[in-house]
Write a protein that holds these residues in place. Structure first.
Motif, PDB file in Angstrom:
ATOM      1  N   THR A   6     108.703 -62.835 -45.883  1.00 42.14           N
ATOM      2  CA  THR A   6     107.504 -63.483 -46.403  1.00 42.14           C
ATOM      3  C   THR A   6     107.423 -64.916 -45.904  1.00 42.14           C
ATOM      4  N   GLY A   7     106.342 -65.564 -46.232  1.00 39.76           N
ATOM      5  CA  GLY A   7     106.108 -66.958 -45.848  1.00 39.76           C
ATOM      6  C   GLY A   7     104.663 -67.272 -46.127  1.00 39.76           C
ATOM      7  N   GLY A   8     104.343 -68.525 -46.200  1.00 37.62           N
ATOM      8  CA  GLY A   8     102.964 -68.921 -46.444  1.00 37.62           C
ATOM      9  C   GLY A   8     102.070 -68.572 -45.264  1.00 37.62           C
ATOM     10  N   ILE A   9     100.774 -68.670 -45.486  1.00 39.48           N
ATOM     11  CA  ILE A   9      99.812 -68.390 -44.419  1.00 39.48           C
ATOM     12  C   ILE A   9     100.114 -69.302 -43.224  1.00 39.48           C
ATOM     13  N   GLY A  10     100.039 -68.733 -42.021  1.00 37.27           N
ATOM     14  CA  GLY A  10     100.260 -69.508 -40.806  1.00 37.27           C
ATOM     15  C   GLY A  10     101.715 -69.812 -40.491  1.00 37.27           C
ATOM     16  N   LYS A  13     104.864 -64.969 -39.805  1.00 35.94           N
ATOM     17  CA  LYS A  13     105.567 -63.766 -40.262  1.00 35.94           C
ATOM     18  C   LYS A  13     105.533 -62.656 -39.223  1.00 35.94           C
ATOM     19  N   SER A  14     104.371 -62.424 -38.618  1.00 36.92           N
ATOM     20  CA  SER A  14     104.250 -61.347 -37.625  1.00 36.92           C
ATOM     21  C   SER A  14     105.079 -61.641 -36.382  1.00 36.92           C
ATOM     22  N   ASP A  31      99.842 -56.422 -45.246  1.00 38.40           N
ATOM     23  CA  ASP A  31      98.433 -56.698 -44.936  1.00 38.40           C
ATOM     24  C   ASP A  31      97.776 -55.480 -44.295  1.00 38.40           C
ATOM     25  N   ASP A  32      98.504 -54.790 -43.397  1.00 33.90           N
ATOM     26  CA  ASP A  32      97.961 -53.569 -42.783  1.00 33.90           C
ATOM     27  C   ASP A  32      97.726 -52.496 -43.848  1.00 33.90           C
ATOM     28  N   VAL A  33      98.696 -52.367 -44.756  1.00 33.16           N
ATOM     29  CA  VAL A  33      98.571 -51.379 -45.833  1.00 33.16           C
ATOM     30  C   VAL A  33      97.414 -51.754 -46.764  1.00 33.16           C
ATOM     31  N   ALA A  34      97.237 -53.056 -47.001  1.00 30.34           N
ATOM     32  CA  ALA A  34      96.114 -53.507 -47.831  1.00 30.34           C
ATOM     33  C   ALA A  34      94.781 -53.118 -47.191  1.00 30.34           C
ATOM     34  N   ARG A  35      94.720 -53.138 -45.859  1.00 33.74           N
ATOM     35  CA  ARG A  35      93.498 -52.695 -45.170  1.00 33.74           C
ATOM     36  C   ARG A  35      93.341 -51.177 -45.267  1.00 33.74           C
ATOM     37  N   SER A 112     105.328 -59.226 -46.070  1.00 31.54           N
ATOM     38  CA  SER A 112     104.301 -59.399 -47.098  1.00 31.54           C
ATOM     39  C   SER A 112     104.095 -60.873 -47.426  1.00 31.54           C
ATOM     40  N   PRO A 113     102.848 -61.363 -47.307  1.00 34.39           N
ATOM     41  CA  PRO A 113     102.595 -62.759 -47.665  1.00 34.39           C
ATOM     42  C   PRO A 113     102.780 -63.003 -49.163  1.00 34.39           C
ATOM     43  N   LEU A 114     102.641 -61.955 -49.969  1.00 35.27           N
ATOM     44  CA  LEU A 114     102.738 -62.092 -51.428  1.00 35.27           C
ATOM     45  C   LEU A 114     103.945 -61.315 -51.969  1.00 35.27           C
TER      46      LEU A 114
END
Length: 196
Positions: A6-10, A13-14, A31-35, A112-114
């Protein structure tokens, strides 16, 4: 073994996940799974359109993520409603993907960002936080996403503060340097995880 990343936006992580992938490690991106869970035909998409109205659907029937993002970051109660609808579905799908991958990789990453905010850290044996200074987070996100600084600050406010995220980490990767510095850190952690 599942390792949370994880990590904050920007924070990159990817980029870090791809560095592990270059060493033969499988990963699932939340994020992919969220989509996935809001694709046309999925129950979550219908619920979202019923709640927010047709303005959150594009003409092709897919979710207008930019419109939804602007709505939920203006009103925390709307973000909470959305999370209540999507997070259980995301968690279920994550478990399916991670279970499938675990037979093909020495360990797997849940990116996961969250990770901490959503309780997904309960799925992992260890956690890695990818860290960069806040000014780098802001400049990277502005350059990558084409959003306003106000929107980036709203997203940052919805994520754990940097100090709290770092305090929860089992391992930290500093992603403010060059690629060689990043790979050194990834290779060191990879050796440790493979040795259990």
């Amino acid at each position: 073994m599942i390792i949370g990343l994880t990590g904050g936006i920007g924070s990159g992580k990817s980029t870090v996940a791809r560095a592990f992938e270059s060493l033969g490690i499988g990963w699932v991106d939340a994020d992919d799974v969220a989509r996935e869970v809001v694709k046309p035909g999925e129950p979550a998409l219908s619920a979202i359109i019923n709640y927010f109205g047709p303005r959150v659907a594009k003409t092709d029937g897919t979710l207008d993520r930019a419109m939804l993002r602007s709505l939920i970051f203006e009103d925390p109660s709307k973000r909470q409603w959305l999370e209540a609808v999507t997070h259980p579905r995301i968690r279920e799908r994550l478990i399916e993907h991670l279970t499938h991958l675990s037979g093909h990789s020495p360990y797997v990453l849940l990116v996961s960002p969250l990770l901490f905010e959503s309780g997904q850290d309960a799925l992992v044996a260890r956690s890695i936080v990818v860290d960069v200074p806040p000014d780098m987070q802001l400049s990277r996100t502005l350059a990558r996403d084409g959003v306003s600084a106000k929107q980036v600050h709203a997203i940052l406010a919805a994520q754990l503060p940097r100090e709290e995220r770092l305090a929860k980490a089992d391992d930290v990767i500093d992603n403010s340097g060059n690629h060689a510095h990043l790979m050194e850190q990834v290779e060191r952690l990879d050796r440790a995880y493979r040795n259990g």
